[in-house]
Scaffold this motif. Structure first.
Motif, mmCIF file in Angstrom:
data_model
loop_
_atom_site.group_PDB
_atom_site.id
_atom_site.type_symbol
_atom_site.label_atom_id
_atom_site.label_comp_id
_atom_site.label_asym_id
_atom_site.label_seq_id
_atom_site.Cartn_x
_atom_site.Cartn_y
_atom_site.Cartn_z
ATOM 1 N N GLY A 1 0.733 -1.150 -0.064
ATOM 2 C CA GLY A 1 -0.111 -0.147 -0.125
ATOM 3 C C GLY A 1 0.816 1.404 -0.164
ATOM 4 O O GLY A 1 0.336 2.456 -0.141
ATOM 5 N N PHE A 2 2.176 1.265 0.232
ATOM 6 C CA PHE A 2 2.892 2.362 0.097
ATOM 7 C C PHE A 2 3.679 2.408 -1.171
ATOM 8 O O PHE A 2 4.256 1.426 -1.803
ATOM 9 C CB PHE A 2 4.232 2.308 1.234
ATOM 10 C CG PHE A 2 5.213 3.345 1.083
ATOM 11 C CD1 PHE A 2 4.717 4.703 1.460
ATOM 12 C CD2 PHE A 2 6.448 3.017 0.565
ATOM 13 C CE1 PHE A 2 5.823 5.598 1.317
ATOM 14 C CE2 PHE A 2 7.507 4.120 0.366
ATOM 15 C CZ PHE A 2 7.103 5.405 0.892
ATOM 16 N N THR A 3 3.265 3.751 -1.885
ATOM 17 C CA THR A 3 3.933 3.719 -3.297
ATOM 18 C C THR A 3 5.595 4.568 -3.182
ATOM 19 O O THR A 3 5.624 5.413 -2.578
ATOM 20 C CB THR A 3 2.807 5.024 -3.838
ATOM 21 O OG1 THR A 3 2.002 4.516 -4.039
ATOM 22 C CG2 THR A 3 3.648 5.241 -5.252
ATOM 23 N N ALA A 4 6.447 3.654 -3.452
ATOM 24 C CA ALA A 4 7.716 3.994 -3.440
ATOM 25 C C ALA A 4 8.144 4.780 -4.557
ATOM 26 O O ALA A 4 8.974 5.623 -4.560
ATOM 27 C CB ALA A 4 8.516 2.587 -3.214
ATOM 28 N N LEU A 5 7.643 4.520 -5.634
ATOM 29 C CA LEU A 5 7.953 5.185 -7.092
ATOM 30 C C LEU A 5 6.622 5.352 -7.714
ATOM 31 O O LEU A 5 5.840 4.567 -7.725
ATOM 32 C CB LEU A 5 8.847 4.123 -7.900
ATOM 33 C CG LEU A 5 10.195 3.773 -7.381
ATOM 34 C CD1 LEU A 5 10.897 3.149 -8.536
ATOM 35 C CD2 LEU A 5 11.123 5.094 -7.236
ATOM 36 N N ASP A 6 6.578 6.691 -7.888
ATOM 37 C CA ASP A 6 5.302 7.315 -8.604
ATOM 38 C C ASP A 6 5.316 7.773 -9.857
ATOM 39 O O ASP A 6 5.240 9.098 -10.034
ATOM 40 C CB ASP A 6 4.641 8.130 -7.332
ATOM 41 C CG ASP A 6 3.236 8.755 -7.959
ATOM 42 O OD1 ASP A 6 2.608 7.853 -8.561
ATOM 43 O OD2 ASP A 6 2.879 9.653 -7.035
ATOM 44 N N GLY A 7 5.691 7.150 -10.842
ATOM 45 C CA GLY A 7 5.772 7.666 -12.204
ATOM 46 C C GLY A 7 6.954 8.166 -12.622
ATOM 47 O O GLY A 7 7.350 9.168 -12.985
ATOM 48 N N LEU A 8 8.219 7.547 -11.985
ATOM 49 C CA LEU A 8 9.526 8.074 -12.112
ATOM 50 C C LEU A 8 9.956 8.012 -13.714
ATOM 51 O O LEU A 8 9.768 7.006 -14.110
ATOM 52 C CB LEU A 8 10.581 7.167 -11.164
ATOM 53 C CG LEU A 8 11.840 7.373 -11.142
ATOM 54 C CD1 LEU A 8 12.463 8.976 -10.694
ATOM 55 C CD2 LEU A 8 12.929 6.466 -10.593
ATOM 56 N N ASP A 9 10.887 8.958 -14.073
ATOM 57 C CA ASP A 9 11.178 8.865 -15.264
ATOM 58 C C ASP A 9 13.070 9.331 -15.009
ATOM 59 O O ASP A 9 13.257 10.112 -14.064
ATOM 60 C CB ASP A 9 11.076 10.110 -16.278
ATOM 61 C CG ASP A 9 9.563 9.804 -16.674
ATOM 62 O OD1 ASP A 9 8.877 8.701 -16.711
ATOM 63 O OD2 ASP A 9 8.675 11.010 -16.665
ATOM 64 N N LEU A 10 13.959 8.435 -15.707
ATOM 65 C CA LEU A 10 15.198 8.756 -15.585
ATOM 66 C C LEU A 10 15.904 8.452 -16.877
ATOM 67 O O LEU A 10 15.499 7.263 -17.576
ATOM 68 C CB LEU A 10 15.476 7.678 -14.358
ATOM 69 C CG LEU A 10 17.074 7.707 -13.961
ATOM 70 C CD1 LEU A 10 17.114 7.640 -12.279
ATOM 71 C CD2 LEU A 10 17.906 6.857 -14.726
ATOM 72 N N HIS A 11 16.954 8.992 -17.275
ATOM 73 C CA HIS A 11 17.593 9.001 -18.620
ATOM 74 C C HIS A 11 19.266 9.210 -18.177
ATOM 75 O O HIS A 11 19.616 9.975 -17.724
ATOM 76 C CB HIS A 11 17.122 9.746 -19.508
ATOM 77 C CG HIS A 11 15.954 9.813 -19.630
ATOM 78 N ND1 HIS A 11 14.849 10.604 -18.948
ATOM 79 C CD2 HIS A 11 14.839 9.052 -20.613
ATOM 80 C CE1 HIS A 11 13.772 10.391 -19.287
ATOM 81 N NE2 HIS A 11 13.488 9.479 -20.258
ATOM 82 N N VAL A 12 20.073 8.115 -18.688
ATOM 83 C CA VAL A 12 21.424 8.070 -18.430
ATOM 84 C C VAL A 12 22.076 7.907 -19.895
ATOM 85 O O VAL A 12 21.651 6.739 -20.470
ATOM 86 C CB VAL A 12 21.802 7.141 -17.274
ATOM 87 C CG1 VAL A 12 23.398 7.151 -17.316
ATOM 88 C CG2 VAL A 12 21.153 7.212 -16.170
ATOM 89 N N ARG A 13 22.902 8.854 -20.259
ATOM 90 C CA ARG A 13 23.618 8.524 -21.397
ATOM 91 C C ARG A 13 24.860 7.519 -21.414
ATOM 92 O O ARG A 13 25.297 7.317 -20.347
ATOM 93 C CB ARG A 13 24.146 9.691 -21.874
ATOM 94 C CG ARG A 13 23.292 10.924 -22.246
ATOM 95 C CD ARG A 13 24.012 12.364 -22.947
ATOM 96 N NE ARG A 13 25.125 12.593 -22.039
ATOM 97 C CZ ARG A 13 25.220 13.373 -20.970
ATOM 98 N NH1 ARG A 13 23.945 13.945 -20.838
ATOM 99 N NH2 ARG A 13 26.078 13.731 -20.279
ATOM 100 N N GLN A 14 24.951 6.838 -22.348
ATOM 101 C CA GLN A 14 26.252 5.710 -22.378
ATOM 102 C C GLN A 14 27.534 6.481 -22.149
ATOM 103 O O GLN A 14 27.721 7.574 -22.899
ATOM 104 C CB GLN A 14 25.936 4.942 -24.001
ATOM 105 C CG GLN A 14 27.295 3.916 -23.918
ATOM 106 C CD GLN A 14 27.135 3.017 -25.281
ATOM 107 O OE1 GLN A 14 26.085 3.395 -25.968
ATOM 108 N NE2 GLN A 14 28.227 2.293 -25.331
#
Length: 302
Positions: free
Chosen positions: A13-26
């Motif tokens: 019932g606990f939302t740890a991640l709520d629509g996370l966006d993440l981008h890492v270049r090579q």
């Protein structure tokens, strides 16, 4: 290289991640920062394939991570809480990993011996008998000797002395430059990350607050100190109510007064901030260096 889109994960019932966006270049080093409970470790465990997302996408090289053994073989992962096989010595762990990664042509025994020797780790000693710092050193030896394409580090600096930190980060930077290694680091030691990260993501309550190249992030937040001429009452204008309105039009993240000098942390371009403040005819205007730690603190307090 690393792409997380709209990642959602809940536990009981606990939302740890709520629509996370993440981008890492090579071939870059990415610093993921956030207060305790922001969701950093949960995000890393999705990238390591430990957790399956409730919703969203978690991809490396545009390939889904979860339940993908071939992809995981290219990913090095050092968690905050380390685990080694019970009763295994460092030599036994070395033999196991050399067989596993050697079959894929990834294991580098020369690197293993060099790093182990520099850190003075005894192959005959049980890993469970190592101190926390020695266990973290051993984890780096194993992870870097497997020659990963992606390296995930969750609070990697804890327990490492300054000399070992330099050895480890020099090797990481060398692999980034020469092999195109992609690194994601989650750490509370922002001073250490300030010197090595190319880009930064600040996570707030399971969502991405700010994700920028570090140089661009610092270019948009400025620390300045200013002082103005005193009025006839020997004040800086407070009797006229000026200081409450003097900086209208500036996006101020932090403001404090030190005697006759005011310290401001302001969001905006350097030219815009300087022009607006200098138009107020200050007696003193100084642009001061700003650290990643200060950016993080003031962005989270704002």
């Amino acid at each position: 290289m690393i792409r997380i889109e709209n990642l959602t994960k809940a536990f009981d019932g606990f939302t740890a991640l709520d629509g996370l966006d993440l981008h890492v270049r090579q071939g870059s080093i990415y610093g993921m920062v956030g207060v305790n409970g922001a969701g950093k470790t949960t995000a890393i465990k999705h990238l390591a394939g430990v957790y399956r997302q409730d919703a969203g996408e978690v991809r490396i090289d545009d390939t889904p991570v979860y339940d993908n053994a071939a992809l995981k073989a290219r990913v090095g992962y050092i968690p905050d809480e380390l685990y080694f096989f019970p009763f295994y010595t460092m030599g036994m762990q070395h033999g196991f990993l050399r067989r596993v990664y050697g079959e894929r042509g990834k294991w580098n025994d020369e690197r293993y011996e060099k790093m182990r020797g520099l850190m003075g780790l005894d192959e005959k000693r049980r890993l469970g008998k190592f101190s926390k710092g020695m266990q973290k050193q051993a984890a780096f030896v194993f992870a870097m000797s497997a020659m990963p394409d992606v390296l995930l580090l969750d609070e990697p600096i804890d327990g490492l002395d300054p000399i070992v930190r330099k050895v480890v980060f020099d090797l990481i930077i060398e692999d980034v430059a020469q092999r195109g290694l992609t690194v994601l680091i989650s750490s509370h030691n922002l001073k250490e990350m300030d010197g090595i990260c190319d880009s930064v993501g600040i996570i707030k309550a399971g969502r991405m607050g700010i994700e920028r190249d570090l140089d661009d992030l610092k270019a948009d937040v400025h620390k300045v100190q200013v002082a103005f001429a005193q009025d006839t009452e020997g004040d800086t204008g407070e009797a006229c109510g000026q200081p409450n309105h003097r900086f209208d039009g500036l996006d101020i993240l932090h403001r404090e007064k030190r005697g006759g000098v005011e310290l401001l942390v302001v969001r905006g371009t350097h030219g815009e901030v300087e022009a607006k403040i200098k138009a107020m005819n200050p007696l003193l205007y100084d642009h001061l260096p700003l650290t990643l730690e200060e950016v993080f603190v003031y962005e989270n307090l704002h």
